[in-house]
Design a protein around this motif. Structure first.
Motif, PDB file in Angstrom:
ATOM      1  N   LYS A  21       0.833  -1.206   0.000  1.00 21.53           N
ATOM      2  CA  LYS A  21       0.000   0.000   0.000  1.00 21.53           C
ATOM      3  C   LYS A  21       0.868   1.257   0.000  1.00 21.53           C
ATOM      4  CE  LYS A  21      -4.002   2.156   2.081  1.00 21.53           C
ATOM      5  NZ  LYS A  21      -5.199   1.924   2.870  1.00 21.53           N
ATOM      6  N   GLU A  22       1.942   1.256   0.765  1.00 26.12           N
ATOM      7  CA  GLU A  22       2.851   2.408   0.795  1.00 26.12           C
ATOM      8  C   GLU A  22       3.454   2.665  -0.582  1.00 26.12           C
ATOM      9  OE1 GLU A  22       5.805   2.041   3.866  1.00 26.12           O
ATOM     10  OE2 GLU A  22       4.279   1.715   5.416  1.00 26.12           O
ATOM     11  N   VAL A  23       3.890   1.611  -1.256  1.00 19.59           N
ATOM     12  CA  VAL A  23       4.462   1.752  -2.595  1.00 19.59           C
ATOM     13  C   VAL A  23       3.398   2.281  -3.559  1.00 19.59           C
ATOM     14  CG1 VAL A  23       5.423   0.473  -4.564  1.00 19.59           C
ATOM     15  CG2 VAL A  23       6.245  -0.007  -2.245  1.00 19.59           C
ATOM     16  N   ALA A  24       2.185   1.762  -3.451  1.00 19.91           N
ATOM     17  CA  ALA A  24       1.093   2.227  -4.315  1.00 19.91           C
ATOM     18  C   ALA A  24       0.826   3.711  -4.075  1.00 19.91           C
ATOM     19  CB  ALA A  24      -0.167   1.404  -4.057  1.00 19.91           C
ATOM     20  N   GLN A  25       0.775   4.118  -2.814  1.00 24.59           N
ATOM     21  CA  GLN A  25       0.522   5.525  -2.497  1.00 24.59           C
ATOM     22  C   GLN A  25       1.620   6.426  -3.047  1.00 24.59           C
ATOM     23  OE1 GLN A  25       0.000   5.194   1.781  1.00 24.59           O
ATOM     24  NE2 GLN A  25      -2.217   5.403   1.581  1.00 24.59           N
ATOM     25  N   GLN A  26       2.860   5.971  -2.971  1.00 27.29           N
ATOM     26  CA  GLN A  26       3.978   6.753  -3.519  1.00 27.29           C
ATOM     27  C   GLN A  26       3.844   6.921  -5.034  1.00 27.29           C
ATOM     28  OE1 GLN A  26       7.457   4.667  -2.153  1.00 27.29           O
ATOM     29  NE2 GLN A  26       7.175   5.320  -0.034  1.00 27.29           N
ATOM     30  N   ALA A  27       3.182   5.943  -5.672  1.00 23.13           N
ATOM     31  CA  ALA A  27       2.972   6.004  -7.117  1.00 23.13           C
ATOM     32  C   ALA A  27       1.659   6.711  -7.465  1.00 23.13           C
ATOM     33  CB  ALA A  27       2.986   4.594  -7.703  1.00 23.13           C
ATOM     34  N   GLY A  28       0.965   7.220  -6.439  1.00 23.23           N
ATOM     35  CA  GLY A  28      -0.288   7.922  -6.670  1.00 23.23           C
ATOM     36  C   GLY A  28      -1.485   7.007  -6.902  1.00 23.23           C
ATOM     37  N   ILE A  29      -1.377   5.768  -6.468  1.00 24.14           N
ATOM     38  CA  ILE A  29      -2.452   4.781  -6.642  1.00 24.14           C
ATOM     39  C   ILE A  29      -3.169   4.581  -5.320  1.00 24.14           C
ATOM     40  CG2 ILE A  29      -2.985   2.385  -7.226  1.00 24.14           C
ATOM     41  CD1 ILE A  29      -0.377   2.447  -8.948  1.00 24.14           C
ATOM     42  N   GLU A  30      -4.484   4.768  -5.345  1.00 22.56           N
ATOM     43  CA  GLU A  30      -5.293   4.529  -4.151  1.00 22.56           C
ATOM     44  C   GLU A  30      -5.571   3.037  -4.049  1.00 22.56           C
ATOM     45  OE1 GLU A  30      -9.618   5.807  -2.457  1.00 22.56           O
ATOM     46  OE2 GLU A  30      -8.518   7.261  -3.666  1.00 22.56           O
ATOM     47  N   LEU A  31      -5.328   2.466  -2.882  1.00 17.64           N
ATOM     48  CA  LEU A  31      -5.458   1.024  -2.686  1.00 17.64           C
ATOM     49  C   LEU A  31      -6.199   0.747  -1.387  1.00 17.64           C
ATOM     50  CD1 LEU A  31      -4.670  -1.879  -3.532  1.00 17.64           C
ATOM     51  CD2 LEU A  31      -2.500  -1.524  -2.345  1.00 17.64           C
ATOM     52  N   GLU A  32      -7.248  -0.053  -1.478  1.00 14.64           N
ATOM     53  CA  GLU A  32      -8.028  -0.483  -0.314  1.00 14.64           C
ATOM     54  C   GLU A  32      -7.597  -1.902   0.042  1.00 14.64           C
ATOM     55  OE1 GLU A  32     -11.095  -0.283   2.629  1.00 14.64           O
ATOM     56  OE2 GLU A  32     -10.189   1.272   1.402  1.00 14.64           O
ATOM     57  N   ILE A  33      -7.252  -2.129   1.304  1.00 16.16           N
ATOM     58  CA  ILE A  33      -6.918  -3.473   1.772  1.00 16.16           C
ATOM     59  C   ILE A  33      -7.984  -3.905   2.769  1.00 16.16           C
ATOM     60  CG2 ILE A  33      -5.248  -4.915   2.996  1.00 16.16           C
ATOM     61  CD1 ILE A  33      -3.053  -3.081   1.940  1.00 16.16           C
ATOM     62  N   CYS A  34      -8.599  -5.045   2.507  1.00 16.16           N
ATOM     63  CA  CYS A  34      -9.651  -5.585   3.372  1.00 16.16           C
ATOM     64  C   CYS A  34      -9.151  -6.875   3.997  1.00 16.16           C
ATOM     65  CB  CYS A  34     -10.912  -5.859   2.556  1.00 16.16           C
ATOM     66  SG  CYS A  34     -11.571  -4.418   1.717  1.00 16.16           S
ATOM     67  N   ASN A  35      -9.112  -6.923   5.316  1.00 22.26           N
ATOM     68  CA  ASN A  35      -8.659  -8.102   6.042  1.00 22.26           C
ATOM     69  C   ASN A  35      -9.877  -8.913   6.468  1.00 22.26           C
ATOM     70  OD1 ASN A  35      -7.806  -9.911   8.060  1.00 22.26           O
ATOM     71  ND2 ASN A  35      -6.061  -8.607   8.550  1.00 22.26           N
ATOM     72  N   VAL A  36     -10.083 -10.068   5.833  1.00 19.26           N
ATOM     73  CA  VAL A  36     -11.268 -10.893   6.089  1.00 19.26           C
ATOM     74  C   VAL A  36     -11.362 -11.295   7.555  1.00 19.26           C
ATOM     75  CG1 VAL A  36     -12.397 -13.089   5.546  1.00 19.26           C
ATOM     76  CG2 VAL A  36     -11.423 -11.710   3.712  1.00 19.26           C
ATOM     77  N   GLY A  37     -10.264 -11.697   8.158  1.00 20.31           N
ATOM     78  CA  GLY A  37     -10.285 -12.111   9.567  1.00 20.31           C
ATOM     79  C   GLY A  37     -10.758 -11.001  10.481  1.00 20.31           C
ATOM     80  N   ASP A  38     -10.196  -9.800  10.296  1.00 21.43           N
ATOM     81  CA  ASP A  38     -10.610  -8.663  11.115  1.00 21.43           C
ATOM     82  C   ASP A  38     -12.078  -8.334  10.886  1.00 21.43           C
ATOM     83  OD1 ASP A  38      -8.065  -8.454  12.143  1.00 21.43           O
ATOM     84  OD2 ASP A  38      -7.503  -6.711  10.922  1.00 21.43           O
ATOM     85  N   MET A  39     -12.504  -8.431   9.635  1.00 20.72           N
ATOM     86  CA  MET A  39     -13.900  -8.131   9.317  1.00 20.72           C
ATOM     87  C   MET A  39     -14.853  -9.154   9.955  1.00 20.72           C
ATOM     88  SD  MET A  39     -13.485  -6.945   5.336  1.00 20.72           S
ATOM     89  CE  MET A  39     -15.226  -6.499   5.084  1.00 20.72           C
ATOM     90  N   MET A  40     -14.444 -10.411   9.996  1.00 19.39           N
ATOM     91  CA  MET A  40     -15.280 -11.440  10.624  1.00 19.39           C
ATOM     92  C   MET A  40     -15.372 -11.217  12.134  1.00 19.39           C
ATOM     93  SD  MET A  40     -14.240 -14.829   8.431  1.00 19.39           S
ATOM     94  CE  MET A  40     -15.304 -15.949   9.347  1.00 19.39           C
ATOM     95  N   LEU A  41     -14.246 -10.868  12.754  1.00 16.88           N
ATOM     96  CA  LEU A  41     -14.260 -10.589  14.190  1.00 16.88           C
ATOM     97  C   LEU A  41     -15.139  -9.384  14.495  1.00 16.88           C
ATOM     98  CD1 LEU A  41     -10.482 -11.143  14.971  1.00 16.88           C
ATOM     99  CD2 LEU A  41     -12.384 -12.650  15.608  1.00 16.88           C
ATOM    100  N   GLN A  42     -15.057  -8.353  13.666  1.00 19.63           N
ATOM    101  CA  GLN A  42     -15.880  -7.157  13.859  1.00 19.63           C
ATOM    102  C   GLN A  42     -17.355  -7.475  13.671  1.00 19.63           C
ATOM    103  OE1 GLN A  42     -14.837  -3.988  14.909  1.00 19.63           O
ATOM    104  NE2 GLN A  42     -17.046  -3.896  15.222  1.00 19.63           N
ATOM    105  N   LYS A  43     -17.683  -8.262  12.638  1.00 15.27           N
ATOM    106  CA  LYS A  43     -19.082  -8.633  12.380  1.00 15.27           C
ATOM    107  C   LYS A  43     -19.654  -9.419  13.559  1.00 15.27           C
ATOM    108  CE  LYS A  43     -21.006  -8.208   8.932  1.00 15.27           C
ATOM    109  NZ  LYS A  43     -21.922  -7.174   8.421  1.00 15.27           N
ATOM    110  N   ALA A  44     -18.879 -10.351  14.097  1.00 18.00           N
ATOM    111  CA  ALA A  44     -19.326 -11.130  15.259  1.00 18.00           C
ATOM    112  C   ALA A  44     -19.595 -10.210  16.440  1.00 18.00           C
ATOM    113  CB  ALA A  44     -18.297 -12.190  15.618  1.00 18.00           C
ATOM    114  N   SER A  45     -18.715  -9.254  16.655  1.00 17.67           N
ATOM    115  CA  SER A  45     -18.893  -8.293  17.740  1.00 17.67           C
ATOM    116  C   SER A  45     -20.123  -7.418  17.502  1.00 17.67           C
ATOM    117  CB  SER A  45     -17.642  -7.427  17.867  1.00 17.67           C
ATOM    118  OG  SER A  45     -17.781  -6.497  18.906  1.00 17.67           O
TER     119      SER A  45
END
Length: 93
Positions: A21-45
């Protein structure tokens, strides 16, 4: 661009993707990273059934399937609004 990145526990998958993501940002590219595990833990909560990272795979299969399905529906919606998305998931998910 849509990318799915898998890895096992301890592979530092998210550390690597933060560097991407840092390299993409340096190149002017917007990048979304979605972590499935974190999202599942958040959904359960969010639904009032919090579970720890260490115990999530011990859930009944029907609960785990519901969580996974719910998160993947969210990922489809989210990736439709971002040109570049990386979905990071444990190999078991």
């Amino acid at each position: 661009m849509r990318v799915v990145c898998t890895g096992s526990s301890g592979s530092d998958r998210m550390g690597y993707l933060k560097g991407v993501k840092e390299v993409a940002q340096q190149a002017g590219i917007e990048l979304e990273i979605c972590n499935v595990g974190d999202m599942m833990l958040q959904k359960a909560s969010d639904i009032g059934s919090p579970v720890s990272r260490e115990k999530i795979l011990d859930l009944p299969s029907s609960s785990l399937e519901w969580l996974r399905g719910s998160v993947f529906e969210e990922l489809v919606r989210k990736s439709a609004t971002h040109e570049n998305t990386i979905i990071a998931t444990h190999t078991c998910f």
